[in-house]
Design a protein around this motif. Structure first.
Motif, PDB file in Angstrom:
ATOM      1  N   VAL A   1     -44.870  -6.691 -46.193  1.00 17.96           N
ATOM      2  CA  VAL A   1     -45.734  -7.112 -47.299  1.00 17.96           C
ATOM      3  C   VAL A   1     -45.286  -6.405 -48.574  1.00 17.96           C
ATOM      4  O   VAL A   1     -45.030  -5.202 -48.567  1.00 17.96           O
ATOM      5  N   ALA A   2     -45.194  -7.149 -49.653  1.00 15.88           N
ATOM      6  CA  ALA A   2     -44.788  -6.563 -50.936  1.00 15.88           C
ATOM      7  C   ALA A   2     -45.378  -7.381 -52.071  1.00 15.88           C
ATOM      8  O   ALA A   2     -45.896  -8.488 -51.884  1.00 15.88           O
ATOM      9  N   LEU A   3     -45.283  -6.831 -53.258  1.00 16.18           N
ATOM     10  CA  LEU A   3     -45.621  -7.575 -54.465  1.00 16.18           C
ATOM     11  C   LEU A   3     -44.440  -8.452 -54.864  1.00 16.18           C
ATOM     12  O   LEU A   3     -43.302  -8.205 -54.447  1.00 16.18           O
TER      13      LEU A   3
ATOM     14  N   GLU B   1     -40.308 -12.840 -37.540  1.00 15.34           N
ATOM     15  CA  GLU B   1     -41.047 -11.992 -38.464  1.00 15.34           C
ATOM     16  C   GLU B   1     -41.338 -12.760 -39.739  1.00 15.34           C
ATOM     17  O   GLU B   1     -40.542 -13.596 -40.173  1.00 15.34           O
ATOM     18  N   ALA B   2     -42.467 -12.446 -40.341  1.00 16.61           N
ATOM     19  CA  ALA B   2     -42.860 -13.103 -41.580  1.00 16.61           C
ATOM     20  C   ALA B   2     -42.892 -12.087 -42.719  1.00 16.61           C
ATOM     21  O   ALA B   2     -43.304 -10.943 -42.530  1.00 16.61           O
ATOM     22  N   ASP B   3     -42.432 -12.513 -43.896  1.00 18.59           N
ATOM     23  CA  ASP B   3     -42.532 -11.711 -45.110  1.00 18.59           C
ATOM     24  C   ASP B   3     -43.647 -12.295 -45.969  1.00 18.59           C
ATOM     25  O   ASP B   3     -43.741 -13.516 -46.146  1.00 18.59           O
ATOM     26  N   VAL B   4     -44.477 -11.407 -46.503  1.00 21.50           N
ATOM     27  CA  VAL B   4     -45.625 -11.836 -47.303  1.00 21.50           C
ATOM     28  C   VAL B   4     -45.532 -11.229 -48.692  1.00 21.50           C
ATOM     29  O   VAL B   4     -45.267 -10.025 -48.836  1.00 21.50           O
ATOM     30  N   GLU B   5     -45.713 -12.047 -49.713  1.00 23.77           N
ATOM     31  CA  GLU B   5     -45.834 -11.564 -51.091  1.00 23.77           C
ATOM     32  C   GLU B   5     -47.288 -11.741 -51.520  1.00 23.77           C
ATOM     33  O   GLU B   5     -47.883 -12.804 -51.292  1.00 23.77           O
TER      34      GLU B   5
ATOM     35  N   TYR C   1     -44.254  -2.705 -47.635  1.00 22.92           N
ATOM     36  CA  TYR C   1     -45.144  -2.151 -46.629  1.00 22.92           C
ATOM     37  C   TYR C   1     -44.983  -2.916 -45.318  1.00 22.92           C
ATOM     38  O   TYR C   1     -45.219  -4.123 -45.255  1.00 22.92           O
ATOM     39  N   LYS C   2     -44.546  -2.193 -44.321  1.00 18.99           N
ATOM     40  CA  LYS C   2     -44.385  -2.779 -42.999  1.00 18.99           C
ATOM     41  C   LYS C   2     -45.688  -2.569 -42.230  1.00 18.99           C
ATOM     42  O   LYS C   2     -46.107  -1.438 -41.994  1.00 18.99           O
TER      43      LYS C   2
END
Length: 459
Positions: free
Chosen positions: A87-89, A41-45, A74-75
């Motif tokens: 995804v998050a800030l 899984e990848a986390d995105v800012e 946000y998933k």
């Protein structure tokens, strides 16, 4: 090296750029890619996009599920590709109290990349990657620490705000086979861990046991940092507890236990999560009874009845971690059964004419296949050459009897006794037990034989 993100990440990054923002992949995905390891899984800012715009920006890419209240992540679930992205800030954190929840967190799309990376635990987790330009953002030289195989705190001043990071150091150190940087290790020794709930502690220990190829490395780190004394105190007396050199030339019970843990992990990767968890906890706990029973007798070091003596500290350890069942499997009962009986496979092999009834009765206490697997790890978890064939013999016998996972189902049931004219009451249970004991001994093999055996007991 070349990194390739899932297509949905590229699409999100393009959407962010179209509105003046920038999306970066952060955290474990980047670290693992740089190590040449697959990432699930990848986390995105996303920088430069107001928080209230994020749901609308993400909506075209799949189902969007906000998680959390004060600071939503946000998933995004892409069912077509089977990919899930968080995804998050970038976030700012203000410490408001003790514990991993003692923070006020809010998103700030105006943060710089170094500011956003500073809140992370270790430098190797503070690397970001731009999926559009393939540029790597590494303000704290995490890549250098990856090459040196070192875990180093990003910010010594704020690292201790989240005490869970100490346990993350333990499991990361084992999983990546990295050493702790000296100042980070010294800081970890000073951070109290009494604010952590059981489920968070167990979460990190579970990762250590199930995801590290050599969990012993993490236990060694935990001992050095004082984590064993503070989190798993039942293991502390194993350090320095002597063993008979003829049978344990490797050293004390602590050294042996770590070797058994590694053997258990190495040889049981075919098990599902619940049963692997059971085996690994059995390895951790199997000799907890030795310190209380070890004595020098007739010129030998002996630990008589250490199996049963290990039950109480095992229960204390499982209680502290709040471990009961996993995926519907009764881990707690099975671990206790493993500890209380881990010498039985060897004993059964050595004893003359062990009957089938002994196997059937033991199957009432513990899964015999798991017991054989733990006993094999126990036998192999030492230096020297020892014959461990008893475990194969034991498992073959259990399988031949069909009791490798559970005892035989009772042939005689309560309804049979009621049909014979018995009145419901305690006596029904007594008769059922007497007949079942004969079934375990192999004297009764059919329902008809069980009913006939019950008739004289009814009167």
């Amino acid at each position: 090296m070349t990194m390739t993100a899932p297509a949905i990440v590229q699409q999100i990054a393009l959407a962010a750029r179209s509105v003046g923002g920038r999306a970066l992949v952060v955290g474990g995905w980047v670290r693992d890619q740089l190590r040449g390891r697959p990432s699930k899984e990848a986390d995105v800012e996303i920088f430069g996009v107001p928080e209230d715009h994020l749901p609308r920006l993400l909506a075209p890419f799949g189902r969007v599920e906000p998680i959390g209240n004060s600071f939503p992540v946000y998933k995004v679930v892409d069912k077509m590709e089977g990919v899930q992205i968080d995804v998050a800030l970038p976030r700012r954190e203000s410490k408001t109290g003790r514990g991993h929840k003692g923070f006020i967190v809010h998103g700030d799309p105006t943060m710089s990349i170094p500011e956003a990376a500073r809140r992370r635990d270790f430098t190797v987790n503070a690397i970001a990657w731009d999926p559009l330009t393939h540029e790597i953002e590494d303000p704290f030289n995490g890549r250098g620490d990856l090459e040196r195989r070192v875990l180093r705190a990003v910010d010594l001043g704020t690292f201790g705000d989240d005490s869970l990071r100490v346990l993350r150091a333990v499991q990361f150190g084992a999983r990546f086979e990295f050493a702790l940087e000296d100042e980070t290790a010294a800081l970890c020794r000073t951070i109290p861990l009494d604010d952590l709930p059981a489920e968070r502690i167990w979460g990190e220990i579970e990762k250590l046991l199930l995801q590290a190829e050599r969990p012993s490395l993490g236990f060694a780190i935990a001992l050095d940092l004082g984590v064993i004394d503070r989190v798993l105190p039942e293991m502390s007396p194993l350090v320095g507890c002597a063993q008979e050199p003829e049978w344990h030339p490797e050293g004390d019970v602590w050294v042996h236990t770590l070797m058994v843990i590694d053997q258990a992990r190495r040889r049981n990767g075919d098990l599902d999560r619940a049963r692997l968890t059971t085996i690994m906890l059995g390895a951790v706990c199997h000799d907890l009874g030795k310190p209380a029973t070890t004595a020098f007798i007739d010129g030998r070091i002996r630990s008589l009845d250490h199996e049963q003596a290990g039950v109480e500290p095992t229960l204390a350890l499982l209680d502290r971690l709040n471990v009961h069942s996993v995926d519907g499997f009764d881990v707690r009962t099975q671990v206790v059964g493993l500890v209380a009986n881990h010498l039985k496979p060897g004993m059964f092999r050595k004893a003359p004419n062990v009957g089938d009834g002994a196997f059937r009765r033991l199957a009432q206490k513990v899964d015999l296949e798991l017991l054989a697997r733990l006993a094999r790890a126990d036998c192999l978890g030492r230096t020297g050459n020892f014959d461990c064939s008893a475990m194969d013999w034991f498992l073959e016998r259990a399988r031949a009897l069909g009791v490798e996972h559970q005892p035989p189902a009772p042939l005689l049931l309560g309804r049979h006794l009621l049909e014979l004219g018995m009145t419901p009451g305690p006596r029904v249970g007594e008769v059922l037990k007497q007949v079942y004991e004969r079934q375990l001994d192999g004297e009764i093999r059919t329902v008809e034989e069980a009913i006939e055996a019950a008739k004289p007991l009814i009167g």
